[in-house]
Design a protein around this motif. Structure first.
Motif, PDB file in Angstrom:
ATOM      1  N   GLN A  65       2.883   7.899  -8.059  1.00 31.53           N
ATOM      2  CA  GLN A  65       2.599   7.229  -6.790  1.00 31.53           C
ATOM      3  C   GLN A  65       1.370   7.842  -6.117  1.00 31.53           C
ATOM      4  O   GLN A  65       0.484   7.125  -5.627  1.00 31.53           O
ATOM      5  CB  GLN A  65       3.813   7.351  -5.852  1.00 31.53           C
ATOM      6  N   ILE A  66       1.305   9.152  -6.091  1.00 33.57           N
ATOM      7  CA  ILE A  66       0.195   9.831  -5.410  1.00 33.57           C
ATOM      8  C   ILE A  66      -1.120   9.618  -6.156  1.00 33.57           C
ATOM      9  O   ILE A  66      -2.146   9.287  -5.543  1.00 33.57           O
ATOM     10  CB  ILE A  66       0.508  11.329  -5.243  1.00 33.57           C
ATOM     11  N   CYS A  67      -1.110   9.785  -7.482  1.00 33.97           N
ATOM     12  CA  CYS A  67      -2.337   9.553  -8.253  1.00 33.97           C
ATOM     13  C   CYS A  67      -2.817   8.114  -8.085  1.00 33.97           C
ATOM     14  O   CYS A  67      -4.014   7.848  -7.904  1.00 33.97           O
ATOM     15  CB  CYS A  67      -2.102   9.859  -9.728  1.00 33.97           C
ATOM     16  N   SER A  68      -1.877   7.185  -8.136  1.00 36.20           N
ATOM     17  CA  SER A  68      -2.241   5.772  -7.996  1.00 36.20           C
ATOM     18  C   SER A  68      -2.802   5.490  -6.611  1.00 36.20           C
ATOM     19  O   SER A  68      -3.796   4.772  -6.467  1.00 36.20           O
ATOM     20  CB  SER A  68      -1.017   4.903  -8.267  1.00 36.20           C
ATOM     21  N   SER A  69      -2.194   6.045  -5.563  1.00 30.94           N
ATOM     22  CA  SER A  69      -2.649   5.765  -4.206  1.00 30.94           C
ATOM     23  C   SER A  69      -4.029   6.352  -3.934  1.00 30.94           C
ATOM     24  O   SER A  69      -4.843   5.753  -3.218  1.00 30.94           O
ATOM     25  CB  SER A  69      -1.630   6.289  -3.189  1.00 30.94           C
ATOM     26  N   VAL A  70      -4.321   7.519  -4.513  1.00 28.95           N
ATOM     27  CA  VAL A  70      -5.652   8.122  -4.340  1.00 28.95           C
ATOM     28  C   VAL A  70      -6.725   7.211  -4.937  1.00 28.95           C
ATOM     29  O   VAL A  70      -7.750   6.926  -4.299  1.00 28.95           O
ATOM     30  CB  VAL A  70      -5.694   9.518  -4.985  1.00 28.95           C
ATOM     31  N   ALA A  71      -6.485   6.720  -6.150  1.00 25.11           N
ATOM     32  CA  ALA A  71      -7.459   5.835  -6.793  1.00 25.11           C
ATOM     33  C   ALA A  71      -7.510   4.478  -6.103  1.00 25.11           C
ATOM     34  O   ALA A  71      -8.573   3.865  -5.987  1.00 25.11           O
ATOM     35  CB  ALA A  71      -7.108   5.663  -8.270  1.00 25.11           C
ATOM     36  N   MET A  72      -6.369   4.016  -5.620  1.00 27.67           N
ATOM     37  CA  MET A  72      -6.305   2.722  -4.959  1.00 27.67           C
ATOM     38  C   MET A  72      -7.142   2.699  -3.692  1.00 27.67           C
ATOM     39  O   MET A  72      -7.838   1.713  -3.392  1.00 27.67           O
ATOM     40  CB  MET A  72      -4.849   2.384  -4.664  1.00 27.67           C
ATOM     41  N   LEU A  73      -7.105   3.772  -2.915  1.00 21.77           N
ATOM     42  CA  LEU A  73      -7.918   3.822  -1.695  1.00 21.77           C
ATOM     43  C   LEU A  73      -9.409   3.820  -2.025  1.00 21.77           C
ATOM     44  O   LEU A  73     -10.214   3.262  -1.273  1.00 21.77           O
ATOM     45  CB  LEU A  73      -7.557   5.058  -0.868  1.00 21.77           C
ATOM     46  N   GLN A  74      -9.779   4.415  -3.136  1.00 23.59           N
ATOM     47  CA  GLN A  74     -11.179   4.366  -3.557  1.00 23.59           C
ATOM     48  C   GLN A  74     -11.577   2.939  -3.923  1.00 23.59           C
ATOM     49  O   GLN A  74     -12.698   2.507  -3.640  1.00 23.59           O
ATOM     50  CB  GLN A  74     -11.415   5.310  -4.743  1.00 23.59           C
ATOM     51  N   GLU A  75     -10.650   2.197  -4.532  1.00 22.15           N
ATOM     52  CA  GLU A  75     -10.913   0.785  -4.820  1.00 22.15           C
ATOM     53  C   GLU A  75     -11.145   0.011  -3.526  1.00 22.15           C
ATOM     54  O   GLU A  75     -12.039  -0.847  -3.443  1.00 22.15           O
ATOM     55  CB  GLU A  75      -9.730   0.188  -5.587  1.00 22.15           C
ATOM     56  N   LEU A  76     -10.320   0.299  -2.509  1.00 22.11           N
ATOM     57  CA  LEU A  76     -10.490  -0.359  -1.213  1.00 22.11           C
ATOM     58  C   LEU A  76     -11.854  -0.037  -0.617  1.00 22.11           C
ATOM     59  O   LEU A  76     -12.550  -0.928  -0.113  1.00 22.11           O
ATOM     60  CB  LEU A  76      -9.392   0.099  -0.251  1.00 22.11           C
ATOM     61  N   ARG A  77     -12.231   1.241  -0.649  1.00 20.57           N
ATOM     62  CA  ARG A  77     -13.522   1.646  -0.071  1.00 20.57           C
ATOM     63  C   ARG A  77     -14.687   1.004  -0.806  1.00 20.57           C
ATOM     64  O   ARG A  77     -15.745   0.751  -0.217  1.00 20.57           O
ATOM     65  CB  ARG A  77     -13.652   3.173  -0.104  1.00 20.57           C
ATOM     66  N   PRO A 133      -7.282  -2.216   4.645  1.00 15.53           N
ATOM     67  CA  PRO A 133      -6.013  -1.657   4.133  1.00 15.53           C
ATOM     68  C   PRO A 133      -4.796  -2.158   4.914  1.00 15.53           C
ATOM     69  O   PRO A 133      -4.076  -1.386   5.548  1.00 15.53           O
ATOM     70  CB  PRO A 133      -6.216  -0.152   4.300  1.00 15.53           C
ATOM     71  N   SER A 134      -4.545  -3.446   4.870  1.00 12.45           N
ATOM     72  CA  SER A 134      -3.353  -3.994   5.511  1.00 12.45           C
ATOM     73  C   SER A 134      -2.124  -3.632   4.682  1.00 12.45           C
ATOM     74  O   SER A 134      -2.228  -3.216   3.522  1.00 12.45           O
ATOM     75  CB  SER A 134      -3.472  -5.513   5.618  1.00 12.45           C
ATOM     76  N   ASP A 135      -0.950  -3.806   5.288  1.00 13.40           N
ATOM     77  CA  ASP A 135       0.279  -3.533   4.545  1.00 13.40           C
ATOM     78  C   ASP A 135       0.362  -4.410   3.300  1.00 13.40           C
ATOM     79  O   ASP A 135       0.811  -3.955   2.234  1.00 13.40           O
ATOM     80  CB  ASP A 135       1.505  -3.769   5.435  1.00 13.40           C
ATOM     81  N   ALA A 136      -0.057  -5.670   3.427  1.00 13.48           N
ATOM     82  CA  ALA A 136      -0.022  -6.586   2.279  1.00 13.48           C
ATOM     83  C   ALA A 136      -0.924  -6.077   1.158  1.00 13.48           C
ATOM     84  O   ALA A 136      -0.560  -6.130  -0.024  1.00 13.48           O
ATOM     85  CB  ALA A 136      -0.437  -7.993   2.701  1.00 13.48           C
ATOM     86  N   GLU A 137      -2.117  -5.580   1.534  1.00 10.36           N
ATOM     87  CA  GLU A 137      -3.041  -5.033   0.530  1.00 10.36           C
ATOM     88  C   GLU A 137      -2.425  -3.817  -0.155  1.00 10.36           C
ATOM     89  O   GLU A 137      -2.440  -3.690  -1.381  1.00 10.36           O
ATOM     90  CB  GLU A 137      -4.367  -4.633   1.179  1.00 10.36           C
ATOM     91  N   LEU A 138      -1.884  -2.901   0.633  1.00  7.66           N
ATOM     92  CA  LEU A 138      -1.348  -1.666   0.068  1.00  7.66           C
ATOM     93  C   LEU A 138      -0.161  -1.951  -0.845  1.00  7.66           C
ATOM     94  O   LEU A 138      -0.037  -1.363  -1.924  1.00  7.66           O
ATOM     95  CB  LEU A 138      -0.939  -0.704   1.191  1.00  7.66           C
ATOM     96  N   ARG A 139       0.711  -2.842  -0.424  1.00 11.46           N
ATOM     97  CA  ARG A 139       1.885  -3.158  -1.241  1.00 11.46           C
ATOM     98  C   ARG A 139       1.485  -3.846  -2.539  1.00 11.46           C
ATOM     99  O   ARG A 139       2.038  -3.556  -3.604  1.00 11.46           O
ATOM    100  CB  ARG A 139       2.858  -4.028  -0.445  1.00 11.46           C
ATOM    101  N   GLU A 140       0.525  -4.750  -2.465  1.00 11.74           N
ATOM    102  CA  GLU A 140       0.068  -5.446  -3.677  1.00 11.74           C
ATOM    103  C   GLU A 140      -0.567  -4.459  -4.649  1.00 11.74           C
ATOM    104  O   GLU A 140      -0.284  -4.466  -5.848  1.00 11.74           O
ATOM    105  CB  GLU A 140      -0.939  -6.530  -3.300  1.00 11.74           C
ATOM    106  N   ARG A 141      -1.395  -3.587  -4.135  1.00  7.64           N
ATOM    107  CA  ARG A 141      -2.134  -2.663  -5.000  1.00  7.64           C
ATOM    108  C   ARG A 141      -1.241  -1.572  -5.575  1.00  7.64           C
ATOM    109  O   ARG A 141      -1.562  -0.990  -6.608  1.00  7.64           O
ATOM    110  CB  ARG A 141      -3.301  -2.045  -4.228  1.00  7.64           C
ATOM    111  N   MET A 142      -0.125  -1.276  -4.912  1.00 10.20           N
ATOM    112  CA  MET A 142       0.798  -0.258  -5.403  1.00 10.20           C
ATOM    113  C   MET A 142       1.980  -0.870  -6.138  1.00 10.20           C
ATOM    114  O   MET A 142       2.931  -0.158  -6.493  1.00 10.20           O
ATOM    115  CB  MET A 142       1.305   0.595  -4.230  1.00 10.20           C
ATOM    116  N   SER A 143       1.945  -2.161  -6.405  1.00  7.76           N
ATOM    117  CA  SER A 143       3.098  -2.837  -7.000  1.00  7.76           C
ATOM    118  C   SER A 143       3.384  -2.385  -8.427  1.00  7.76           C
ATOM    119  O   SER A 143       4.486  -2.612  -8.930  1.00  7.76           O
ATOM    120  CB  SER A 143       2.893  -4.356  -6.970  1.00  7.76           C
ATOM    121  N   GLY A 144       2.437  -1.737  -9.077  1.00  8.15           N
ATOM    122  CA  GLY A 144       2.673  -1.235 -10.428  1.00  8.15           C
ATOM    123  C   GLY A 144       3.390   0.099 -10.461  1.00  8.15           C
ATOM    124  O   GLY A 144       3.701   0.609 -11.544  1.00  8.15           O
TER     125      GLY A 144
END
Length: 209
Positions: free
Chosen positions: A147-159, A175-186
């Motif tokens: 979860q942590i590794c994915s979220s770190v890379a995911m925020l870079q994708e957002l930026r 970074p809306s809740d919908a964006e974060l949930r979709e991007r972390m769905s894996g």
């Protein structure tokens, strides 16, 4: 009086079919079937893992996940489903997140790999690790490294402005809740700590609650 002719041992239908099938096979096929499997030739793989260079002699079929856990003792990366469906094995390769259980180590010759051990250390946590602690973003903790590794890379994708299926405005990815949930769905959490995980990511992203 004539004696009846002697008959051979009775043969069952199953035995007859098995012997017929064996007779139909060429001798080379039978020999190959009895040969023991040949061991794969070891391949040399050079990786930079958490800033340290490693040269490993590996079976070419070894996944990156198994190389990290079994050869480098980096057991923070977890083996969950081993089918790329849960995200527990997520690591960063050249800054991008991947499921390490689906990737062969030999595919990453010369790559830079970051695991949960490389993001931070006790007393010097990565901001995302610290946020997970503050927001209680874990329960059993098994999925937490991924979860942590994915979220770190995911925020870079957002930026970087990379859109997702939940992006409403392609010119402005927020970074809306919908964006974060979709991007972390894996990344699955069987303890269902999703609200806390999103709160931790939102804090690091600087998004308002």
């Amino acid at each position: 009086m004539t004696e009846p002719a002697a008959h051979g041992p009775a043969c069952s239908r199953r035995g007859f079919l098995a012997s017929s099938a064996a007779a139909a096979l060429p001798a080379s096929s039978l020999a190959q079937a009895s040969d023991p499997p040949q061991a794969a030739t070891a391949a040399t793989v050079r990786l930079r893992v958490n800033g340290t260079a490693h040269e490993l002699a590996l079976d070419p079929r070894t996944t990156l996940l198994d190389a990290l856990r079994d050869r480098l003792d980096l057991t923070g990366t977890k083996k969950g489903c081993d089918h790329g469906q849960c995200g527990a094995c997520t690591v960063l390769v050249n800054g991008r997140r991947i499921n390490s259980c689906l990737s062969l180590a030999v595919m990453h010759e010369g790559d830079s790999v970051t695991t949960i051990e490389g993001l931070g250390a006790p007393g010097q946590l990565h901001p995302m690790q610290a946020a997970f602690v503050r927001h209680d973003g874990f329960q059993c903790g098994f999925c937490t490294p991924g979860q942590i590794c994915s979220s770190v890379a995911m925020l870079q994708e957002l930026r970087s402005g990379v859109p997702s299926h939940a992006t409403a405005d392609l010119m402005r990815v927020v970074p809306s809740d919908a964006e974060l949930r979709e991007r972390m769905s894996g990344n699955l959490c069987r303890c269902a700590a999703y609200p806390n995980i999103i709160a931790a990511i939102r804090e690091v992203a600087g998004a308002p609650a």
